[in-house]
Write an enzyme that holds these catalytic residues in place. Structure first.
Site, PDB file in Angstrom:
ATOM      1  N   THR A  63      17.854 -38.940 -31.085  1.00 43.88           N
ATOM      2  CA  THR A  63      16.924 -39.099 -29.966  1.00 43.88           C
ATOM      3  C   THR A  63      17.410 -38.282 -28.782  1.00 43.88           C
ATOM      4  O   THR A  63      18.598 -37.966 -28.678  1.00 43.88           O
ATOM      5  CB  THR A  63      16.829 -40.574 -29.532  1.00 43.88           C
ATOM      6  OG1 THR A  63      18.130 -41.031 -29.124  1.00 43.88           O
ATOM      7  CG2 THR A  63      16.324 -41.450 -30.666  1.00 43.88           C
ATOM      8  N   ARG A 112      10.532 -44.366 -20.682  1.00 45.10           N
ATOM      9  CA  ARG A 112      11.131 -45.672 -20.941  1.00 45.10           C
ATOM     10  C   ARG A 112      10.273 -46.737 -20.267  1.00 45.10           C
ATOM     11  O   ARG A 112       9.824 -46.564 -19.136  1.00 45.10           O
ATOM     12  CB  ARG A 112      12.574 -45.729 -20.421  1.00 45.10           C
ATOM     13  CG  ARG A 112      13.563 -44.898 -21.230  1.00 45.10           C
ATOM     14  CD  ARG A 112      13.757 -45.502 -22.624  1.00 45.10           C
ATOM     15  NE  ARG A 112      14.757 -44.785 -23.423  1.00 45.10           N
ATOM     16  CZ  ARG A 112      14.482 -43.858 -24.325  1.00 45.10           C
ATOM     17  NH1 ARG A 112      13.213 -43.498 -24.520  1.00 45.10           N
ATOM     18  NH2 ARG A 112      15.445 -43.290 -25.026  1.00 45.10           N
ATOM     19  N   GLU A 141      10.339 -54.045 -25.086  1.00 46.41           N
ATOM     20  CA  GLU A 141      10.110 -53.681 -26.491  1.00 46.41           C
ATOM     21  C   GLU A 141      11.194 -54.300 -27.384  1.00 46.41           C
ATOM     22  O   GLU A 141      12.353 -54.360 -26.984  1.00 46.41           O
ATOM     23  CB  GLU A 141      10.146 -52.156 -26.650  1.00 46.41           C
ATOM     24  CG  GLU A 141       9.004 -51.403 -26.017  1.00 46.41           C
ATOM     25  CD  GLU A 141       9.156 -49.896 -26.228  1.00 46.41           C
ATOM     26  OE1 GLU A 141       9.851 -49.486 -27.186  1.00 46.41           O
ATOM     27  OE2 GLU A 141       8.595 -49.140 -25.436  1.00 46.41           O
ATOM     28  N   HIS A 172       5.306 -46.705 -28.664  1.00 47.94           N
ATOM     29  CA  HIS A 172       6.502 -45.875 -28.470  1.00 47.94           C
ATOM     30  C   HIS A 172       6.612 -44.820 -29.572  1.00 47.94           C
ATOM     31  O   HIS A 172       7.634 -44.689 -30.252  1.00 47.94           O
ATOM     32  CB  HIS A 172       7.765 -46.746 -28.439  1.00 47.94           C
ATOM     33  CG  HIS A 172       8.947 -46.059 -27.806  1.00 47.94           C
ATOM     34  ND1 HIS A 172       9.994 -46.745 -27.261  1.00 47.94           N
ATOM     35  CD2 HIS A 172       9.255 -44.738 -27.643  1.00 47.94           C
ATOM     36  CE1 HIS A 172      10.907 -45.901 -26.804  1.00 47.94           C
ATOM     37  NE2 HIS A 172      10.466 -44.670 -27.022  1.00 47.94           N
ATOM     38  N   SER A 191      16.586 -44.931 -31.238  1.00 49.42           N
ATOM     39  CA  SER A 191      16.636 -45.652 -29.963  1.00 49.42           C
ATOM     40  C   SER A 191      16.556 -47.164 -30.120  1.00 49.42           C
ATOM     41  O   SER A 191      16.851 -47.902 -29.174  1.00 49.42           O
ATOM     42  CB  SER A 191      15.500 -45.176 -29.045  1.00 49.42           C
ATOM     43  OG  SER A 191      14.239 -45.414 -29.640  1.00 49.42           O
ATOM     44  N   ASP A 249      12.141 -34.395  -9.065  1.00 44.54           N
ATOM     45  CA  ASP A 249      13.357 -34.650  -9.841  1.00 44.54           C
ATOM     46  C   ASP A 249      14.539 -34.622  -8.884  1.00 44.54           C
ATOM     47  O   ASP A 249      15.200 -33.588  -8.721  1.00 44.54           O
ATOM     48  CB  ASP A 249      13.525 -33.611 -10.947  1.00 44.54           C
ATOM     49  CG  ASP A 249      14.543 -34.028 -11.989  1.00 44.54           C
ATOM     50  OD1 ASP A 249      15.637 -34.506 -11.594  1.00 44.54           O
ATOM     51  OD2 ASP A 249      14.269 -33.906 -13.201  1.00 44.54           O
ATOM     52  N   THR A 294      11.412 -39.483 -17.220  1.00 44.89           N
ATOM     53  CA  THR A 294      12.784 -39.648 -16.736  1.00 44.89           C
ATOM     54  C   THR A 294      13.609 -40.472 -17.714  1.00 44.89           C
ATOM     55  O   THR A 294      13.067 -41.234 -18.508  1.00 44.89           O
ATOM     56  CB  THR A 294      12.794 -40.375 -15.381  1.00 44.89           C
ATOM     57  OG1 THR A 294      12.412 -41.745 -15.594  1.00 44.89           O
ATOM     58  CG2 THR A 294      11.827 -39.744 -14.396  1.00 44.89           C
ATOM     59  N   GLY A 341       6.932 -39.296 -29.178  1.00 42.85           N
ATOM     60  CA  GLY A 341       7.802 -38.252 -29.710  1.00 42.85           C
ATOM     61  C   GLY A 341       7.857 -38.182 -31.219  1.00 42.85           C
ATOM     62  O   GLY A 341       8.701 -37.478 -31.777  1.00 42.85           O
ATOM     63  N   TYR A 342       6.945 -38.867 -31.898  1.00 48.27           N
ATOM     64  CA  TYR A 342       7.055 -39.060 -33.342  1.00 48.27           C
ATOM     65  C   TYR A 342       6.378 -37.990 -34.197  1.00 48.27           C
ATOM     66  O   TYR A 342       5.762 -38.309 -35.210  1.00 48.27           O
ATOM     67  CB  TYR A 342       6.494 -40.424 -33.715  1.00 48.27           C
ATOM     68  CG  TYR A 342       7.521 -41.526 -33.778  1.00 48.27           C
ATOM     69  CD1 TYR A 342       8.618 -41.534 -32.937  1.00 48.27           C
ATOM     70  CD2 TYR A 342       7.394 -42.574 -34.675  1.00 48.27           C
ATOM     71  CE1 TYR A 342       9.546 -42.544 -32.985  1.00 48.27           C
ATOM     72  CE2 TYR A 342       8.325 -43.597 -34.729  1.00 48.27           C
ATOM     73  CZ  TYR A 342       9.391 -43.577 -33.886  1.00 48.27           C
ATOM     74  OH  TYR A 342      10.317 -44.579 -33.942  1.00 48.27           O
ATOM     75  N   ASP A 353       2.872 -45.476 -23.503  1.00 46.60           N
ATOM     76  CA  ASP A 353       3.465 -45.403 -24.838  1.00 46.60           C
ATOM     77  C   ASP A 353       4.698 -46.287 -24.926  1.00 46.60           C
ATOM     78  O   ASP A 353       5.155 -46.597 -26.019  1.00 46.60           O
ATOM     79  CB  ASP A 353       3.837 -43.955 -25.180  1.00 46.60           C
ATOM     80  CG  ASP A 353       4.477 -43.839 -26.559  1.00 46.60           C
ATOM     81  OD1 ASP A 353       3.827 -44.253 -27.536  1.00 46.60           O
ATOM     82  OD2 ASP A 353       5.629 -43.358 -26.655  1.00 46.60           O
TER      83      ASP A 353
END
Length: 378
Positions: free
Chosen positions: A66, A208, A237, A254, A45, A146, A175, A257-258, A232
């Protein structure tokens, strides 16, 4: 065939070398000279993929390891005849487990039970659905918002964002970032929304940065609004608002998801897509890549209560390990990306083998994603 891969994509060299020559490069900034004779580009990303990067280059395929794709100009790639693949859902489990680690930490610190709280989930895609399932497995009430899925008639009891703000004790955002259009998410959490949250609410953003108006959030916190915040992701960024970081309860670079599993899924998904694109389709079993977990097995006696779940979750991943390093280097140029590049290995709950003497505990842990079995006590 020359394939450029982000140097922080695990297993990329190992996998893509089956298809051609592999060159690992930094993702931010990407060395443009390397694109002059490359056939494919595999990114994360941090790399903006658009006409200004690839016009006039021989790249025939772009893959991003990603789930999100707002860093890629897909319309231009299509117009230019360049193949493209993302890795939807690759890190969804990791993000869900990040949210749980954060909530369990806050619950212990502030002395509340998650069963007493209602969780509003904004964005019910790969992450949101999994989060809903795990929360509901624990008997925790969820509210879903949503609008795109609601308008399509997708299955689910979807509510308006206003309803979530009014009724949710915890509001967590999952989202994509849409800067305009009917489903715009840029500054979805604006000053009005933030001020309307219930007193003592928890606000989480792990999607995001610009989904939450960081300036408005800081204003509200500076004015003393009673609000716990987990961020996060950050506007601007790799730069971030250092004053905002000082005010939030949990701040990380960020990395939600790592997990090693999440990263490996991302790499394998784009590898499989590219192998199919060039006519040499291959498939990879994830467990053939992953190392043995740090903990072999543990034994759990009795029922699964919140303190026990917290200990299990934090045995695998305690979010505080990523909060402290960011605070130490915040504001120093390059350090945000360095934390991400040199990220310590992190596993998912499925890597923990739990032997339970209570059948209901084993069943619940399996629903939550742990590798649990029931062995009655003798």
């Amino acid at each position: 065939m020359k394939i450029l891969v982000d140097e922080n994509m695990p297993y990329a060299r190992e996998l893509f070398s089956r298809l051609g020559e592999v060159k690992a490069v930094p993702g931010r900034p990407i060395p443009v000279a390397q694109l002059a004779d490359a056939d494919a580009l595999m990114v994360r990303s941090v790399t903006k993929v658009n006409e200004s990067l690839l016009a006039g280059k021989p790249i025939k395929f772009v893959g991003t390891a990603t789930a999100g794709t707002d860093h890629v100009d897909e319309a231009w790639l299509k117009q230019a005849g360049i193949g493209f693949s993302a890795a939807p859902g690759c890190n969804a489990i990791a993000v869900v487990e990040y949210v749980f680690s954060s909530l369990l930490m806050l619950a212990e610190r502030d002395g509340f039970s998650l069963h007493e709280r209602t969780v509003g989930i904004v964005g019910v895609g790969n992450v949101g659905r999994r989060l809903q399932a795990r929360l509901e497995a624990l008997g925790i009430k969820t509210l879903l918002c949503d609008p795109p899925r609601a308008d399509r008639g997708d299955e689910g009891d979807f509510r308006s964002l206003d309803e979530l703000v009014q009724h949710a004790d915890i509001l967590t955002f999952h989202t994509p970032l849409f800067k305009d259009g009917p489903y715009k998410t840029l500054h979805l959490a604006d000053e009005k929304l933030i001020r309307s949250l219930k007193p003592g609410a928890i606000l989480i953003n792990a999607c995001r940065g610009a989904v939450v108006d960081n300036t408005a959030l800081l204003t509200c916190l500076n004015e003393g609004q009673k609000l716990s915040v987990v961020l996060d992701v950050w506007e601007g960024e790799p730069e971030l608002n250092v004053e905002l970081l000082k005010k939030v309860d949990i701040g990380t670079p960020h990395i939600a998801g790592y997990t090693l599993e999440g990263k490996a899924r991302g790499t394998t998904q784009v590898f499989e897509a590219y192998s199919k694109f060039i006519g040499h389709e291959q498939h990879v079993a994830l467990d053939t890549l992953l190392p043995a977990p740090e903990f072999g097995r543990i034994t759990l006696h009795g029922l699964l209560d919140q303190p026990t779940l917290k200990r299990l979750v934090h045995l695998v991943y305690d979010v505080r390990r990523d909060d402290a390093p960011l605070r130490k280097v915040a504001g120093i140029p390059g350090e945000f990306d360095k934390l991400r590049k040199n990220y310590l290995e992190r596993r998912e709950w499925s890597s923990l083998y739990v032997i339970c003497d209570d059948a209901s505990a084993a069943s619940l842990l399996c629903k939550l994603g742990f590798n649990a079995v029931h062995h009655p006590a003798r």
